[in-house]
Design a protein around this motif. Structure first.
Motif, PDB file in Angstrom:
ATOM      1  N   ARG A 236      41.388 -38.035  14.634  1.00  0.00           N
ATOM      2  CA  ARG A 236      42.194 -39.275  14.347  1.00  0.00           C
ATOM      3  C   ARG A 236      41.883 -39.561  12.868  1.00  0.00           C
ATOM      4  N   ARG A 239      44.212 -36.909  11.042  1.00  0.00           N
ATOM      5  CA  ARG A 239      45.582 -37.414  10.737  1.00  0.00           C
ATOM      6  C   ARG A 239      45.890 -38.409   9.898  1.00  0.00           C
ATOM      7  N   LYS A 240      44.777 -39.274   9.746  1.00  0.00           N
ATOM      8  CA  LYS A 240      44.864 -40.435   8.907  1.00  0.00           C
ATOM      9  C   LYS A 240      44.977 -39.855   7.420  1.00  0.00           C
ATOM     10  N   ALA A 296      48.300 -36.240  16.437  1.00  0.00           N
ATOM     11  CA  ALA A 296      48.275 -37.585  17.163  1.00  0.00           C
ATOM     12  C   ALA A 296      48.184 -37.060  18.798  1.00  0.00           C
ATOM     13  N   GLU A 299      44.595 -36.482  20.008  1.00  0.00           N
ATOM     14  CA  GLU A 299      43.546 -37.585  19.885  1.00  0.00           C
ATOM     15  C   GLU A 299      42.974 -38.311  21.118  1.00  0.00           C
TER      16      GLU A 299
END
Ligand SMILES: Cc1cc2nc3c(=O)[nH]c(=O)nc-3n(C[C@H](O)[C@H](O)[C@H](O)COP(=O)(O)O)c2cc1C
Length: 299
Positions: A236, A239-240, A296, A299
């Motif tokens: 996560r 990805r951010k 995504a 996750e």
């Protein structure tokens, strides 16, 4: 006072949105990756494409590759007049690639320290902003010190030292003892570089008198959070990071090319379980959206 933490120049990686991302995490200064002076002078209309500097960057330096004092100085002036937000210039004296060395620039210059000094002196005459050089070490301390002293005599403002020889490329460990001894002998600020994992490590080197500032390259490629000693939180968090890079790209340049996102994504997933499988999926994704979705979905 010069900044303490620098993002290293990484060819075809540290573009402006990536540099801004590192600055959001605390990098105090950034250096644009190498720009070939001949290419810039011959194609001034392409200046905007080649120099992707933004006024939002703090302490941003432009790195030039070249071996002709007049040409390098002329290019520096052209860039400075077009981009007054350039805070400093750097002369690349460490690039070992055949392309660069073949033109007499990059690490080829380390065989001619006086030429480095001549180029710097000419640059200093043509731009009213600090100039430094980025070198590698030589085999012996004496040879390296002699080179640094010659360069210092040009009126240079600081010196960036990567603690590996040209022959070593990126193998082995950076020689921080050599960097420390150079730091003790020269009177201009020394920015040390090589194998630093994060801001904490860099500050420890400063505290222990090995350098005045530090520069981080490969560790930041995988995680811009190193400038805040922060590990991204699992997939996560990665990805951010990727989404923020894309956002900064869209805002300041336009939609990113999938190849630029791919290379960031592949680096950012380092260290998560199953990173090889994730890398593979990112590499096979065709669009930016698909690349983000790979993360995504995991996750
Ligand atoms: C893929 C790659 C591209 C690089 N491009 C440049 C460059 O354009 N200019 C430069 O001075 N150094 C370049 N370097 C060297 C880095 O700036 C840095 O000196 C080196 O990676 C050592 O620091 P590190 O151990 O923190 O990575 C590059 C290194 C890598 C791995």
């Amino acid at each position: 006072m010069i900044p303490e933490s620098y993002l290293a120049p990484i060819h075809e990686y540290t573009d402006m949105p990536f540099r801004l991302l590192c600055q959001e995490y605390g990098a105090q200064a950034v250096c644009l990756p190498l720009l070939n002076t001949k290419a810039l002078i011959n194609k001034p209309k392409k200046l905007g494409q080649m120099v992707d500097i933004s006024a939002l960057e703090r302490n941003a330096g432009v790195q030039l590759v070249g071996s002709d004092p007049v040409l390098v100085a002329k290019t520096a002036r052209l860039v400075f007049e077009s981009y007054p937000s350039t805070e400093w210039f750097n002369l690349n004296c460490g690039c070992p690639s055949n392309n660069t060395v073949g033109t007499g620039g990059g690490s080829a210059l380390m065989r001619q320290p006086q030429r480095i000094a001549d180029i710097v002196a000419e640059m200093k005459r043509s731009v009213d902003t600090p100039v430094n050089v980025k070198i590698r070490i030589k085999e012996s301390f004496e040879e390296t010190l002699q080179m640094c002293k010659t360069i210092e005599s040009s009126g240079i403002d600081s010196l960036i030292v990567h603690g590996r020889t040209v022959k070593a490329g990126y193998s082995g460990k950076a020689d921080w003892q050599m960097i420390k001894r150079l730091h003790e002998e020269i009177s201009i600020p020394l920015i040390g570089n090589g194998d630093i994992s994060n801001d904490r490590e860099g500050r420890e080197l400063i505290k222990n008198g090995l350098c005045d500032s530090f520069m981080i390259g490969r560790a930041a490629m995988k995680n811009p959070g190193v400038f805040r000693n922060e590990e991204p939180d699992g997939v996560r968090g990665r990805r951010k990071l990727l989404e923020r890079y894309i956002e900064l790209h869209e805002r300041h340049i336009g939609p990113p090319h999938p190849a630029d996102v791919k290379v960031k994504g592949v680096n950012f997933v380092t260290g998560v379980p199953d990173s090889a499988a994730l890398r593979d999926k990112i590499c096979r994704a065709k669009t930016v959206e698909e690349m983000v979705n790979v993360l995504a979905d995991k996750e």
